[in-house]
Design a protein around this motif. Structure first.
Motif, PDB file in Angstrom:
ATOM      1  N   ALA A 283      47.648 -28.972 -10.588  1.00  9.03           N
ATOM      2  CA  ALA A 283      47.131 -27.607 -10.513  1.00  9.03           C
ATOM      3  C   ALA A 283      47.457 -26.974  -9.154  1.00  9.03           C
ATOM      4  CB  ALA A 283      45.619 -27.603 -10.732  1.00  9.03           C
ATOM      5  N   THR A 284      47.635 -25.655  -9.167  1.00  6.65           N
ATOM      6  CA  THR A 284      47.774 -24.867  -7.935  1.00  6.65           C
ATOM      7  C   THR A 284      46.981 -23.575  -8.108  1.00  6.65           C
ATOM      8  OG1 THR A 284      49.732 -23.577  -8.592  1.00  6.65           O
ATOM      9  CG2 THR A 284      50.124 -25.744  -7.596  1.00  6.65           C
ATOM     10  N   LEU A 285      46.712 -22.887  -6.985  1.00  6.25           N
ATOM     11  CA  LEU A 285      45.951 -21.651  -7.017  1.00  6.25           C
ATOM     12  C   LEU A 285      46.672 -20.549  -6.251  1.00  6.25           C
ATOM     13  CD1 LEU A 285      42.344 -22.964  -6.235  1.00  6.25           C
ATOM     14  CD2 LEU A 285      43.322 -22.481  -8.485  1.00  6.25           C
ATOM     15  N   ALA A 286      46.566 -19.327  -6.744  1.00  6.79           N
ATOM     16  CA  ALA A 286      46.976 -18.147  -5.989  1.00  6.79           C
ATOM     17  C   ALA A 286      45.750 -17.623  -5.252  1.00  6.79           C
ATOM     18  CB  ALA A 286      47.535 -17.081  -6.918  1.00  6.79           C
ATOM     19  N   LEU A 287      45.902 -17.363  -3.955  1.00  2.04           N
ATOM     20  CA  LEU A 287      44.769 -16.987  -3.112  1.00  2.04           C
ATOM     21  C   LEU A 287      45.011 -15.630  -2.453  1.00  2.04           C
ATOM     22  CD1 LEU A 287      44.177 -20.405  -1.299  1.00  2.04           C
ATOM     23  CD2 LEU A 287      43.249 -19.626  -3.506  1.00  2.04           C
ATOM     24  N   ILE A 288      43.915 -14.937  -2.153  1.00  2.00           N
ATOM     25  CA  ILE A 288      44.007 -13.626  -1.514  1.00  2.00           C
ATOM     26  C   ILE A 288      42.868 -13.498  -0.512  1.00  2.00           C
ATOM     27  CG2 ILE A 288      42.590 -12.421  -3.235  1.00  2.00           C
ATOM     28  CD1 ILE A 288      44.620 -10.088  -3.026  1.00  2.00           C
ATOM     29  N   GLY A 289      43.132 -12.788   0.604  1.00  2.00           N
ATOM     30  CA  GLY A 289      42.084 -12.602   1.600  1.00  2.00           C
ATOM     31  C   GLY A 289      42.516 -11.648   2.694  1.00  2.00           C
ATOM     32  N   ASP A 290      41.563 -10.978   3.313  1.00  2.00           N
ATOM     33  CA  ASP A 290      41.802  -9.993   4.358  1.00  2.00           C
ATOM     34  C   ASP A 290      42.235 -10.689   5.641  1.00  2.00           C
ATOM     35  OD1 ASP A 290      41.864  -7.857   6.068  1.00  2.00           O
ATOM     36  OD2 ASP A 290      39.740  -7.350   5.901  1.00  2.00           O
ATOM     37  N   ALA A 291      43.503 -10.506   6.011  1.00  2.84           N
ATOM     38  CA  ALA A 291      44.028 -11.184   7.200  1.00  2.84           C
ATOM     39  C   ALA A 291      43.476 -10.595   8.485  1.00  2.84           C
ATOM     40  CB  ALA A 291      45.554 -11.120   7.209  1.00  2.84           C
ATOM     41  N   LYS A 292      42.950  -9.375   8.429  1.00  4.68           N
ATOM     42  CA  LYS A 292      42.364  -8.781   9.633  1.00  4.68           C
ATOM     43  C   LYS A 292      41.114  -9.533  10.070  1.00  4.68           C
ATOM     44  CE  LYS A 292      44.072  -4.053   9.288  1.00  4.68           C
ATOM     45  NZ  LYS A 292      43.722  -2.634   9.486  1.00  4.68           N
ATOM     46  N   GLN A 293      40.496 -10.279   9.150  1.00  4.62           N
ATOM     47  CA  GLN A 293      39.283 -11.030   9.466  1.00  4.62           C
ATOM     48  C   GLN A 293      39.572 -12.504   9.772  1.00  4.62           C
ATOM     49  OE1 GLN A 293      36.573  -9.151   9.719  1.00  4.62           O
ATOM     50  NE2 GLN A 293      37.812  -7.425   9.010  1.00  4.62           N
TER      51      GLN A 293
END
Length: 399
Positions: free
Chosen positions: A253-263
């Motif tokens: 299994a693998t996951l696609a991840l997302i997040g605010d890089a400014k934080q």
């Protein structure tokens, strides 16, 4: 035993019991699975390793007069600009393009740099040079633009990573007669060394092997900030063969991840470079596992000697390489493994120390009440097959 809503209420009251996954494994050895399940509310996992299928989306804001960017370089590294006038996607493994340098130099100082380094510099608050070429039209009259940017002078800056957190991986060796430069680093000839990348029993997905707790919308620790699971990752292969404890014996299994890089924090987002291979991004990722019932603890109690990875020979340049069998993570972490009677030294790509620190920092976020858990809005598919490409477009399944 519990619901996520009940656990979140305890977190808000700062009454939740949170253990890192290593703390849980140790407690299970002394008090057993059942008692541990009664005591703990959340288990934190973590890893810090190269994750090359990562990248950042940036929105620069419009210039005056406006520009419709069709070519762009950030510190000499090309960024993709084909989906909006001033939207960019910068891939972690994108190499420096010396022709895109503003100073016209030979680019020697950027030779070992790539997209991962530019992303890390922006996260760290550093200044990055930008050069853009536009497509002139009635809407966008500007033909070129040059400036410097920081994370505070652009609109959106967030990581969107198509493939992170491999659920297990391989061990690389070289049975040939010359040095090989690979995505695992240098592999010495004649089985001179072995390299593995997964941190083993503390790795997030090995403690939730069937992704019963992790789904689309799960809130996570990403690069020192808050992120989310966005989708299944590319090359997601949950049908990989598995041991009786449900952990896979290779990449799964693998996951696609997302997040605010400014934080995000510079400590957890670092550019890296593999000699004669290319750039990548070292990234800290942690996932909290809610203890909803006793089976969660039973899964998280898995030890390194109960996890195995295949030893792959990189001297054979094929999609399916020959293997030297399976090896446990306990053997890998001992620093030496035996291959065909030969003792071979082993090193990890992942930082075991920093992986532990990710789990510890996430624990501190939860116990302080600043990080609560989320219900997944949809599960990650556990029935996805893996397709490969042939020369004439024929696809085969590797199930």
């Amino acid at each position: 035993m519990r619901t996520i809503a009940e656990i979140n209420e305890k977190i808000r009251r700062r009454q939740a019991v949170v253990w890192t996954v290593e703390e849980l494994k140790a407690r299970v050895q002394t008090i057993g699975v059942g008692q541990a399940a009664k005591e703990v509310d959340v288990v934190t996992t973590g890893t810090f390793e190269p994750m090359e299928s990562s990248g950042a989306i940036l929105n620069l804001g419009h210039t005056d007069p406006p520009i419709n960017i069709r070519q762009c370089w950030l510190d000499g590294v090309p960024a993709y600009s084909g989906f909006g006038a001033v939207d960019l996607y910068l891939g972690a493994t994108q190499m420096s393009d010396f022709g895109g340098m503003a100073d016209g130099g030979d680019g020697g100082e950027l030779r070992d740099r790539g997209g991962g380094h530019v992303i890390a510099d922006l996260v760290a608050g550093k200044t990055v040079h930008l050069r853009a070429i536009g497509q002139v039209s009635d809407c966008y009259s500007r033909a070129s633009f040059e400036t410097t940017i920081t994370r505070n002078t652009i609109n959106q800056f967030y990581l969107f990573n198509p493939r992170n957190l491999y659920q297990n991986f391989i061990v690389g060796v070289n049975g040939g007669d010359r040095l090989l430069h690979t995505y695992l680093g240098p592999l010495q000839p004649h089985l001179g060394n072995a390299v593995y990348s997964n941190p083993g029993a503390i790795s997030p997905l090995l403690n939730d092997p069937d992704l019963e707790l992790i789904g689309i919308g799960t809130r996570i620790f990403l690069g020192g900030g808050v992120g989310y699971v966005a989708w299944e990752g590319t090359q997601h292969f949950p049908l990989q063969k598995r041991l009786p404890n449900r952990t896979p014996i290779g990449p799964a299994a693998t996951l696609a991840l997302i997040g605010d890089a400014k934080q995000m924090q510079a400590r957890w987002v670092r550019g890296c470079f593999f000699k004669s291979y290319g750039p990548s991004l070292m990234l800290g990722v942690g996932i909290p596992l809610p203890v909803l019932h006793e089976e969660v603890v039973a899964r998280c109690a898995v030890q390194d000697h109960e996890l195995a990875a295949p030893i792959m020979d990189f001297s054979i340049p094929r999609r399916v390489r020959p293997t030297f069998g399976l090896v446990s993570y306990a053997q890998l972490k001992s620093g030496r493994i035996t291959i065909e009677g030969k003792s071979v030294r082993v090193a990890p790509l992942a930082s075991i120390y920093l992986s532990r620190q990710v789990a510890l920092e996430l624990k501190q976020w939860i116990t302080s009440g600043k990080f609560t858990l989320t219900e997944a809005v949809a599960p990650i598919s556990m029935e996805r097959s893996f397709l490969a490409q042939e020369q004439w477009g024929t696809r085969i399944s590797l199930e």
